[in-house]
Design an enzyme around this catalytic site. Structure first.
Site, short mmCIF file in Angstrom:
data_model
loop_
_atom_site.label_atom_id
_atom_site.label_comp_id
_atom_site.label_asym_id
_atom_site.label_seq_id
_atom_site.Cartn_x
_atom_site.Cartn_y
_atom_site.Cartn_z
N ASN A 53 -7.71 -2.11 14.41
CA ASN A 53 -9.11 -2.47 14.10
C ASN A 53 -9.18 -3.70 13.19
OD1 ASN A 53 -8.26 -1.49 11.65
ND2 ASN A 53 -9.72 0.20 11.53
N ASP A 94 0.82 -1.22 0.00
CA ASP A 94 0.00 0.00 0.00
C ASP A 94 0.85 1.26 0.00
OD1 ASP A 94 0.94 -0.43 2.57
OD2 ASP A 94 -1.01 -0.62 3.50
N GLU A 104 -9.76 -1.60 5.34
CA GLU A 104 -10.41 -1.24 6.59
C GLU A 104 -11.67 -2.11 6.80
OE1 GLU A 104 -9.07 0.64 8.68
OE2 GLU A 104 -8.29 2.52 7.86
N HIS A 118 -7.42 -4.23 10.41
CA HIS A 118 -7.15 -4.05 8.98
C HIS A 118 -5.84 -4.72 8.58
CE1 HIS A 118 -5.07 0.00 9.94
NE2 HIS A 118 -4.14 -0.69 9.30
C1 GLP Z 1 -0.77 0.68 8.61
C2 GLP Z 1 -0.40 -0.14 7.37
C3 GLP Z 1 -0.54 -1.62 7.59
C4 GLP Z 1 0.10 -1.99 8.92
C5 GLP Z 1 -0.68 -1.33 10.04
C6 GLP Z 1 -0.07 -1.61 11.39
O1 GLP Z 1 -2.03 1.25 8.58
N1 GLP Z 1 -1.13 0.21 6.20
O2 GLP Z 1 0.06 -2.33 6.51
O3 GLP Z 1 0.06 -3.38 9.09
O4 GLP Z 1 -0.70 0.07 9.85
O5 GLP Z 1 1.04 -0.80 11.61
P1 GLP Z 1 2.11 -1.02 12.72
O6 GLP Z 1 2.89 -2.24 12.31
O7 GLP Z 1 2.96 0.23 12.70
O8 GLP Z 1 1.39 -1.20 13.99
#
Ligand code: GLP
Length: 235
Positions: A127, A62, A134, A129
């Protein structure tokens, strides 16, 4: 789904880095990569290792809409800083946050078609995702543009100087695109991920309200977490 619980993030990241190396050594060519704090230590271990990705391809999940590749909070920049500058791939693909929506979606889908993912690394949002899919995202979604939820904007604002700077939209691989990967490794660390981890591991079928639960139908998915992320699981 296979579950590996390690005492802490460092130990869990070591397991994930070894699985990635094994995949490369056994002929894996296309690696689906994730950003965020969850894979950071895995990339650091790979960057410090002898691993050679110069014949491999990476495809990222992404990117924020509106951020250029050289913006310090873009996922392009994150990947360069944490992995690509140390371990270049033959080709690395990340969605282009500045591109026209329809053209970008077509471009990314054709990249995924040309380079089916052997191993996909994932984090998970608070949440539930995965990538930027989402809650409420259709299970059969391909690459698309999303409006980020307030919960994700709040969770990600720590990386920006001010909440107003956090992009409100992103391009993301869809749930169906992610499910096409031959193998998946999902990482989750810390107490704030415990609820999403519980929903994932206790799910018996995919629930669009908790997008990661789509993985219950994947034939080769390993969830690697620390004890804090496992804290709400039944003994
Ligand atoms: C972001 C990314 C995800 C990631 C998530 C968790 O929103 N788009 O790919 O897995 O957050 O992030 P973190 O690993 O910093 O907790």
């Amino acid at each position: 789904m296979k579950l590996i619980v390690k005492e802490n993030k460092a130990q869990a990241s070591h397991v994930a880095a070894e699985l990635i190396k094994e995949e490369l050594n056994s002929g894996g060519k296309v690696f689906g990569l994730a950003t965020g704090s969850s894979p950071e230590a895995v990339y650091e271990l790979l960057a410090d290792s002898e691993v050679d990705f110069s014949d491999a391809i990476s495809v990222n999940l992404d990117e924020y809409v509106g951020l250029s590749a050289d913006h310090e909070q873009s996922y392009h920049y994150f990947m360069h800083q944490h992995l690509f500058q140390y371990k270049p791939f033959q080709a690395s693909y990340v969605p282009d946050g500045l591109a026209d929506e329809n053209e970008e979606i077509d471009r990314y889908e054709s990249i995924l078609k040309d380079h089916p993912i052997d191993l996909q690394l994932l984090g998970i949002g608070e949440n539930g995702h995965i990538a930027f899919n989402e809650p409420g995202t259709p299970l059969d979604s391909d690459t698309h543009k999303v409006d980020l939820t307030e919960s994700t904007i709040q969770a990600n604002k720590r990386f920006f100087n001010h909440e107003d700077e956090v992009p409100r939209q992103a391009y993301t691989m869809g749930l169906r695109s992610i499910m096409k990967a031959k193998k998946i490794i999902l990482l989750a660390f810390g107490e704030r991920k415990a609820q999403a981890v519980k929903e994932l591991l206790e799910a018996t079928k995919a629930d669009p309200d908790s997008p990661a639960t789509v993985l219950v139908d994947h034939p080769d998915c390993t969830v690697i977490i620390d004890e804090a992320a496992a804290s709400l699981l039944a003994e």
